[in-house]
Write an enzyme that holds these catalytic residues in place. Structure first.
Site, PDB file in Angstrom:
ATOM      1  N   ASP A 342       1.230   7.117  -1.467  1.00 58.17           N
ATOM      2  CA  ASP A 342      -0.123   7.542  -1.092  1.00 58.17           C
ATOM      3  C   ASP A 342      -0.748   6.349  -0.383  1.00 58.17           C
ATOM      4  O   ASP A 342      -0.922   5.282  -0.978  1.00 58.17           O
ATOM      5  CB  ASP A 342      -0.911   7.916  -2.363  1.00 58.17           C
ATOM      6  CG  ASP A 342      -1.714   9.187  -2.175  1.00 58.17           C
ATOM      7  OD1 ASP A 342      -2.184   9.411  -1.041  1.00 58.17           O
ATOM      8  OD2 ASP A 342      -1.885   9.933  -3.152  1.00 58.17           O
ATOM      9  N   LYS A 349      -0.502  11.182   1.628  1.00 59.21           N
ATOM     10  CA  LYS A 349       0.856  10.927   1.158  1.00 59.21           C
ATOM     11  C   LYS A 349       1.857  10.920   2.313  1.00 59.21           C
ATOM     12  O   LYS A 349       1.785  11.768   3.193  1.00 59.21           O
ATOM     13  CB  LYS A 349       1.253  12.002   0.147  1.00 59.21           C
ATOM     14  CG  LYS A 349       0.403  11.985  -1.118  1.00 59.21           C
ATOM     15  CD  LYS A 349       0.772  13.132  -2.038  1.00 59.21           C
ATOM     16  CE  LYS A 349      -0.108  13.203  -3.263  1.00 59.21           C
ATOM     17  NZ  LYS A 349      -1.511  13.584  -2.963  1.00 59.21           N
TER      18      LYS A 349
HETATM   19  C1  LIG Z   1      -2.099  14.533  -3.560  1.00 62.51           C
HETATM   20  C2  LIG Z   1      -3.341  15.111  -3.105  1.00 62.51           C
HETATM   21  C3  LIG Z   1      -3.408  16.462  -2.739  1.00 62.51           C
HETATM   22  C4  LIG Z   1      -2.227  17.400  -2.811  1.00 62.51           C
HETATM   23  O1  LIG Z   1      -1.188  17.012  -1.983  1.00 62.51           O
HETATM   24  P1  LIG Z   1       0.123  17.880  -1.854  1.00 62.51           P
HETATM   25  O2  LIG Z   1       1.011  17.073  -0.965  1.00 62.51           O
HETATM   26  O3  LIG Z   1      -0.274  19.200  -1.258  1.00 62.51           O
HETATM   27  O4  LIG Z   1       0.690  18.066  -3.236  1.00 62.51           O
HETATM   28  C5  LIG Z   1      -4.625  16.950  -2.291  1.00 62.51           C
HETATM   29  N1  LIG Z   1      -5.710  16.156  -2.201  1.00 62.51           N
HETATM   30  C6  LIG Z   1      -5.667  14.861  -2.535  1.00 62.51           C
HETATM   31  C7  LIG Z   1      -6.888  14.036  -2.386  1.00 62.51           C
HETATM   32  C8  LIG Z   1      -4.483  14.296  -3.008  1.00 62.51           C
HETATM   33  O5  LIG Z   1      -4.454  13.003  -3.367  1.00 62.51           O
END
Ligand SMILES: *Cc1c(COP(=O)(O)O)cnc(C)c1O
Length: 385
Positions: A342, A349
């Protein structure tokens, strides 16, 4: 159930009188009891032979800044004679949490700056993260939202605050997916979970709801019929949990996942890669194999975020890539998660993979396979006019 789960027995040798007494309590299987019996002070821990008095008083200081909570259930899975027990290390405070390193931050993912309204982070176009509480059954030492722990003061969004979040989502038709997270949203009273999910489900453009919770791992007693009756009403719901080590897959945790699955709620897993806890291909492979046996899909393997107070648990990026290299080809593709980092500052991500392309020209690509053997791939032949 029995033949599909590997039973990890409570480590008998380390069971001290305190724990034995707890396990025999008729209320062991009630989640409210598990919450009320949590260890929240170092002094309440069963005796740890390897913990010196000096160290113990240092840990008390750590708890002033970063509180602790361990359910009797999660404690019962640990070998307390071993200071390096992988579950103990996830839950017992460490003096290393007090070192402030220049490489870590309170809120590295900038969730607060990306928050249009209390509790909501809207980073990606079509989905929002809804943090509804800061409280958890067990305070994981590697928590990415350690800044929210608030000196042990547990906060739950009020109905008015929840309504604020719902109004925001209502005003944003692009939002298709709502991640309900925390803290642990399943620590909310069941009636409030009902209120929240009902509110989300009423928004016509929301397609799926995701519940992000660690209760199947640290307090599987929470997954009871009443809760499932509520969640089931608001499908499609997906549940994401966080098994980090094979020792966490017990008959009880497997059974709680099974109860969820039987309500038509897919269960996925997000492992956090943690130094000295699960940072080896053997452990991750074993974990993911066991997850597949209990029908929980390994979804993400997370690079541990650079959060203040967790620096000692972070691995290098190369460790994760190497683990991925040892998974692909050696375990069912269903057991190969995506390794993601992240990005700091709220970049989102990013998936990381071992490099399988050895060389590339316009006409051909040379690949290596999982065993390191080379293979040539020809690009489509284009006839010259
Ligand atoms: C991880 C995250 C998501 C979801 O991400 P996916 O890749 O769809 O699982 C959504 N919003 C935020 C702020 C996140 O950190």
């Amino acid at each position: 159930m029995k033949e599909t789960t590997q039973l990890i027995d409570i480590p008998a040798k380390s069971l001290d009188a305190w724990l034995k007494n707890k396990i025999c309590d008729p209320r062991w299987n009630e989640w409210e009891w598990q919450i009320s019996q949590r260890i929240t002070r170092i002094g309440q821990m069963p005796p740890l032979s390897w913990l010196t008095k000096t160290k113990e008083s240092e840990l008390k200081n750590v708890c002033e800044r970063f509180p602790m909570a361990i359910t009797p259930y999660y404690l019962s899975l640990m070998n307390l004679d071993d200071p390096d027990d992988p579950l103990l290390k996830q839950a017992l405070p460490s003096t290393q949490e007090m070192l402030s390193e220049a490489t870590s931050f309170e809120d590295p993912l900038n969730e607060e700056a990306n928050s249009p309204i209390n509790g909501l982070t809207h980073r990606y176009p079509d989905r929002v993260l809804f943090v509804v509480t800061n409280s958890c059954a067990v305070y994981c030492r590697h928590c990415t939202r350690k800044r929210l722990w608030g000196k042990g003061r547990e906060k739950i969004l009020t109905k008015t605050e929840i309504q604020g979040g719902l109004d925001y989502i209502m005003r944003h038709p692009e939002v298709k997916d709502v991640l309900v997270s925390g803290g642990d949203p399943l620590l909310l009273p069941t009636s409030l979970i009902d209120y929240l999910l009902q509110g989300i489900r009423k928004i016509p453009h929301v397609e799926i709801i995701r519940i992000c919770t660690r209760v199947p791992v640290v307090m599987p007693q929470r997954i009871d019929r009443h809760l499932l009756d509520v969640i089931e009403k608001y499908g499609p719901v997906w549940l994401n949990t966080q098994f980090n080590h094979p020792n966490e897959i017990t008959e009880k945790s497997a059974a709680s996942c099974d109860l969820v699955l039987r309500r038509g709620i897919p269960v996925s897993n997000q492992t956090v890669l943690l130094k000295g806890i699960n940072d080896s291909p053997e452990i991750i492979k074993k974990l993911n194999r066991q997850l597949l046996k209990i029908k929980v899909r390994p979804y993400y393997l997370f690079q541990c975020d650079p959060v203040t107070g967790t620096e000692h648990l972070r691995t290098n990026i190369s460790t994760g890539i190497q683990i991925m290299d040892c998974l692909r080809g050696y375990i069912s593709g269903l057991g190969v998660p995506q390794f993601v980092v992240d990005l700091p500052g709220g970049g989102g991500k990013v998936p990381l993979q071992p490099q399988y392309i050895v060389s590339q020209t316009e006409d051909r690509i040379i690949f290596r396979n999982y065993e390191g053997k080379l293979f040539v791939h020809n690009e489509p032949f284009v006839r010259k006019p």
